[in-house]
Design an enzyme around this catalytic site. Structure first.
Site, PDB file in Angstrom:
ATOM      1  N   ASP A  57      -1.911  -7.506  -5.337  1.00 47.90           N
ATOM      2  CA  ASP A  57      -3.005  -7.651  -4.855  1.00 47.90           C
ATOM      3  C   ASP A  57      -2.660  -8.451  -3.301  1.00 47.90           C
ATOM      4  O   ASP A  57      -2.589  -9.797  -3.763  1.00 47.90           O
ATOM      5  CB  ASP A  57      -4.293  -8.128  -5.294  1.00 47.90           C
ATOM      6  CG  ASP A  57      -5.575  -7.964  -4.603  1.00 47.90           C
ATOM      7  OD1 ASP A  57      -5.660  -8.075  -3.263  1.00 47.90           O
ATOM      8  OD2 ASP A  57      -6.606  -7.997  -5.126  1.00 47.90           O
ATOM      9  N   VAL A  58      -2.469  -7.846  -2.472  1.00 41.27           N
ATOM     10  CA  VAL A  58      -2.060  -8.546  -1.140  1.00 41.27           C
ATOM     11  C   VAL A  58      -3.193  -9.797  -0.837  1.00 41.27           C
ATOM     12  O   VAL A  58      -3.075 -10.561   0.068  1.00 41.27           O
ATOM     13  CB  VAL A  58      -1.905  -7.781   0.104  1.00 41.27           C
ATOM     14  CG1 VAL A  58      -0.647  -6.933  -0.222  1.00 41.27           C
ATOM     15  CG2 VAL A  58      -3.144  -6.876   0.591  1.00 41.27           C
ATOM     16  N   ALA A  79     -10.992  -7.043  11.922  1.00 39.60           N
ATOM     17  CA  ALA A  79      -9.731  -7.330  11.295  1.00 39.60           C
ATOM     18  C   ALA A  79      -8.518  -6.602  12.081  1.00 39.60           C
ATOM     19  O   ALA A  79      -7.454  -7.196  12.213  1.00 39.60           O
ATOM     20  CB  ALA A  79      -9.802  -6.463   9.885  1.00 39.60           C
ATOM     21  N   LYS A  80      -8.638  -5.300  12.249  1.00 43.29           N
ATOM     22  CA  LYS A  80      -7.295  -4.704  12.886  1.00 43.29           C
ATOM     23  C   LYS A  80      -7.207  -5.372  14.561  1.00 43.29           C
ATOM     24  O   LYS A  80      -6.072  -5.381  14.869  1.00 43.29           O
ATOM     25  CB  LYS A  80      -7.809  -3.161  13.376  1.00 43.29           C
ATOM     26  CG  LYS A  80      -7.828  -2.535  11.724  1.00 43.29           C
ATOM     27  CD  LYS A  80      -6.606  -2.624  11.078  1.00 43.29           C
ATOM     28  CE  LYS A  80      -6.368  -1.802  10.011  1.00 43.29           C
ATOM     29  NZ  LYS A  80      -5.129  -1.721   9.143  1.00 43.29           N
ATOM     30  N   GLY A 105       0.841  -1.170  -0.061  1.00 44.97           N
ATOM     31  CA  GLY A 105      -0.020   0.188   0.039  1.00 44.97           C
ATOM     32  C   GLY A 105       0.848   1.371  -0.143  1.00 44.97           C
ATOM     33  O   GLY A 105       0.362   2.314   0.717  1.00 44.97           O
ATOM     34  N   ALA A 106       1.932   1.048  -0.765  1.00 50.38           N
ATOM     35  CA  ALA A 106       3.079   2.130  -0.541  1.00 50.38           C
ATOM     36  C   ALA A 106       2.627   3.455  -1.654  1.00 50.38           C
ATOM     37  O   ALA A 106       3.442   4.516  -1.720  1.00 50.38           O
ATOM     38  CB  ALA A 106       4.273   1.487  -1.037  1.00 50.38           C
ATOM     39  N   TYR A 114     -13.835  -3.631   9.857  1.00 53.24           N
ATOM     40  CA  TYR A 114     -12.410  -3.121  10.215  1.00 53.24           C
ATOM     41  C   TYR A 114     -11.774  -3.294  11.656  1.00 53.24           C
ATOM     42  O   TYR A 114     -10.833  -3.655  11.535  1.00 53.24           O
ATOM     43  CB  TYR A 114     -12.565  -1.445   9.647  1.00 53.24           C
ATOM     44  CG  TYR A 114     -11.057  -0.639   9.765  1.00 53.24           C
ATOM     45  CD1 TYR A 114     -10.236  -0.930   8.670  1.00 53.24           C
ATOM     46  CD2 TYR A 114     -11.062   0.095  10.776  1.00 53.24           C
ATOM     47  CE1 TYR A 114      -9.157  -0.113   8.613  1.00 53.24           C
ATOM     48  CE2 TYR A 114      -9.804   0.770  10.725  1.00 53.24           C
ATOM     49  CZ  TYR A 114      -8.826   0.733   9.626  1.00 53.24           C
ATOM     50  OH  TYR A 114      -7.770   1.293   9.567  1.00 53.24           O
ATOM     51  N   ALA A 115     -12.944  -3.074  12.462  1.00 46.30           N
ATOM     52  CA  ALA A 115     -12.524  -3.284  13.887  1.00 46.30           C
ATOM     53  C   ALA A 115     -12.286  -4.928  14.350  1.00 46.30           C
ATOM     54  O   ALA A 115     -10.945  -4.736  14.703  1.00 46.30           O
ATOM     55  CB  ALA A 115     -13.683  -2.899  14.934  1.00 46.30           C
TER      56      ALA A 115
HETATM   57  P1  NAP Z   1      -4.837   4.812   1.931  1.00 44.36           P
HETATM   58  O1  NAP Z   1      -4.475   6.408   1.650  1.00 44.36           O
HETATM   59  O2  NAP Z   1      -6.248   4.759   1.630  1.00 44.36           O
HETATM   60  O3  NAP Z   1      -3.788   4.061   1.339  1.00 44.36           O
HETATM   61  C1  NAP Z   1      -4.084   2.831   1.118  1.00 44.36           C
HETATM   62  C2  NAP Z   1      -3.120   2.195   0.291  1.00 44.36           C
HETATM   63  O4  NAP Z   1      -3.473   0.702  -0.050  1.00 44.36           O
HETATM   64  C3  NAP Z   1      -3.648   2.537  -1.390  1.00 44.36           C
HETATM   65  O5  NAP Z   1      -2.550   2.827  -1.983  1.00 44.36           O
HETATM   66  C4  NAP Z   1      -4.357   1.327  -1.682  1.00 44.36           C
HETATM   67  O6  NAP Z   1      -4.460   1.300  -3.266  1.00 44.36           O
HETATM   68  C5  NAP Z   1      -3.572   0.220  -1.146  1.00 44.36           C
HETATM   69  N1  NAP Z   1      -4.134  -1.011  -1.267  1.00 44.36           N
HETATM   70  C6  NAP Z   1      -5.602  -1.247  -1.046  1.00 44.36           C
HETATM   71  N2  NAP Z   1      -6.026  -2.377  -1.163  1.00 44.36           N
HETATM   72  C7  NAP Z   1      -4.944  -3.324  -1.551  1.00 44.36           C
HETATM   73  C8  NAP Z   1      -4.728  -4.395  -2.150  1.00 44.36           C
HETATM   74  N3  NAP Z   1      -5.355  -5.372  -1.841  1.00 44.36           N
HETATM   75  N4  NAP Z   1      -3.264  -4.725  -2.360  1.00 44.36           N
HETATM   76  C9  NAP Z   1      -2.288  -3.778  -2.313  1.00 44.36           C
HETATM   77  N5  NAP Z   1      -2.438  -2.579  -2.024  1.00 44.36           N
HETATM   78  C10 NAP Z   1      -3.727  -2.214  -1.714  1.00 44.36           C
HETATM   79  O7  NAP Z   1      -4.443   4.565   3.377  1.00 44.36           O
HETATM   80  P2  NAP Z   1      -3.768   5.010   4.815  1.00 44.36           P
HETATM   81  O8  NAP Z   1      -4.719   6.105   5.699  1.00 44.36           O
HETATM   82  O9  NAP Z   1      -2.541   5.536   4.247  1.00 44.36           O
HETATM   83  O10 NAP Z   1      -3.766   3.818   5.706  1.00 44.36           O
HETATM   84  C11 NAP Z   1      -2.768   2.775   5.530  1.00 44.36           C
HETATM   85  C12 NAP Z   1      -2.980   1.741   6.402  1.00 44.36           C
HETATM   86  O11 NAP Z   1      -3.003   2.476   7.924  1.00 44.36           O
HETATM   87  C13 NAP Z   1      -4.136   0.977   6.470  1.00 44.36           C
HETATM   88  O12 NAP Z   1      -4.011  -0.547   6.766  1.00 44.36           O
HETATM   89  C14 NAP Z   1      -4.981   1.653   7.271  1.00 44.36           C
HETATM   90  O13 NAP Z   1      -6.217   0.743   7.747  1.00 44.36           O
HETATM   91  C15 NAP Z   1      -4.305   2.073   8.598  1.00 44.36           C
HETATM   92  N6  NAP Z   1      -4.785   2.969   9.371  1.00 44.36           N
HETATM   93  C16 NAP Z   1      -4.912   4.266   8.879  1.00 44.36           C
HETATM   94  C17 NAP Z   1      -5.478   5.195   9.663  1.00 44.36           C
HETATM   95  C18 NAP Z   1      -5.665   6.603   9.378  1.00 44.36           C
HETATM   96  O14 NAP Z   1      -6.116   7.582  10.067  1.00 44.36           O
HETATM   97  N7  NAP Z   1      -5.453   7.226   8.132  1.00 44.36           N
HETATM   98  C19 NAP Z   1      -5.551   5.140  11.171  1.00 44.36           C
HETATM   99  C20 NAP Z   1      -5.331   3.692  11.394  1.00 44.36           C
HETATM  100  C21 NAP Z   1      -4.676   2.760  10.808  1.00 44.36           C
HETATM  101  P3  NAP Z   1      -5.515   1.916  -4.092  1.00 44.36           P
HETATM  102  O15 NAP Z   1      -5.280   3.505  -3.957  1.00 44.36           O
HETATM  103  O16 NAP Z   1      -5.378   1.478  -5.416  1.00 44.36           O
HETATM  104  O17 NAP Z   1      -6.884   1.478  -3.549  1.00 44.36           O
END
Ligand code: NAP
Length: 257
Positions: A67-68, A161-162, A17-18, A158-159
């Site tokens: 796709d993970v 899973a986390k 998800g980089a 989501y809760a």
């Molecule tokens: P984000 O901006 O939505 O980025 C997530 C990335 O993961 C996107 O580039 C997405 O690609 C990619 N992705 C989705 N499904 C995938 C798959 N099956 N295989 C490979 N890549 C995939 O999210 P973020 O806020 O940076 O969050 C990153 C992580 O932190 C997540 O696990 C999230 O649950 C966790 N988190 C975030 C927050 C927060 O407040 N932001 C809080 C707690 C935890 P696409 O763009 O193509 O969909």
């Protein structure tokens, strides 16, 4: 760029998800710490900016598509990374999606997609890389959980899973410790990314109001940045953290969010 933990060889770090948000910051930070970075997202092109940022700063990075949640895709990815860059000995399981809804409106698809990307994705990726880590006798897995693991309205999928990721983390720490592999999790609070914007939109709240209201509840009086998560991951992957395993650290500006 140097990595004091790896004086002789450059270690390879996979970040899923980089393309954006927290994952992009994690990739940049791993490169800054001296790792060669495999930046993984659904589309490799989506990682072009982060790869460019790393290489133009003197680091090493390549973009990969996977796709993970798909077993074949994960196997092919980890094989390609090992062949093209070397054995991956750092894995940051960050890829994630949201399908929020109250329980009575949540579809089985909403449930499955979230479980598959987060929980199954963590499992498939960790299982694929552990082979390289155990062969090398060294490894670091960092899983991305969430404060939502403690419960959050509209996020039963989501809760769950986390929270599952936390149990998964502790179990891998027990299984892999004797091979020099540590496994830890970060549970972020509100971090400003596209994902948070999507949450505000779902709730019908203007983003600025959403952030302001959230910050008012957070003891350090601000929301988080992707770099707050990246710097915590940087600690977990370093040599000096070899006695820290099976831990979940809440990075939320306070004890809860
Ligand atoms: P984000 O901006 O939505 O980025 C997530 C990335 O993961 C996107 O580039 C997405 O690609 C990619 N992705 C989705 N499904 C995938 C798959 N099956 N295989 C490979 N890549 C995939 O999210 P973020 O806020 O940076 O969050 C990153 C992580 O932190 C997540 O696990 C999230 O649950 C966790 N988190 C975030 C927050 C927060 O407040 N932001 C809080 C707690 C935890 P696409 O763009 O193509 O969909």
């Amino acid at each position: 760029m140097s990595n004091s933990t790896t004086p002789n060889t450059t270690r390879v770090a996979i970040v899923t998800g980089a393309a954006r948000g927290i994952g992009a910051a994690l990739a940049r930070r791993m490169a800054q710490d001296g790792f060669a970075v495999a930046a993984v997202d659904l589309k490799a092109e989506a990682c072009a900016d982060v790869v460019e940022a790393i290489t133009s700063a003197g680091g090493t990075a390549r973009a990969f598509a996977a796709d993970v949640s798909q077993e074949d895709s994960v196997t092919a990815l980890v094989d390609s990374v090992a062949t093209e860059m070397g054995p991956p000995t750092v894995l940051i399981n960050n890829a994630g999606v949201l399908r929020d809804n109250l329980l009575f409106k949540m579809t089985a698809d909403d449930w499955d997609i979230v479980m598959n990307v987060h929980l199954r994705g963590h499992f498939l990726m960790s299982r694929a890389v552990q082979k390289h880590m155990t062969e090398q006798g060294w490894g670091r897995i960092v899983n991305i959980s969430s404060t939502s693991a403690l419960g959050n309205r509209g996020q039963a999928n989501y809760a769950a899973a986390k929270a599952g990721i936390q149990g998964f983390t502790k179990t891998l720490a027990i299984e892999l410790g004797k091979f020099g592999v540590t496994v830890n999790a970060i549970a972020p609070g509100l971090i400003e990314t596209d994902m948070t914007r999507a949450t505000a939109e779902r709730m019908g709240v203007p983003y600025e109001n959403f952030v302001e209201k959230a910050a008012a509840q957070i003891p350090v009086a601000r929301t988080g940045t992707p770099e707050d998560i990246a710097s915590t991951a940087s600690f977990f992957v370093r040599e000096e953290a070899s006695f820290v395993s099976g831990q979940v650290i809440y990075v939320a500006g306070g004890p809860k969010a």
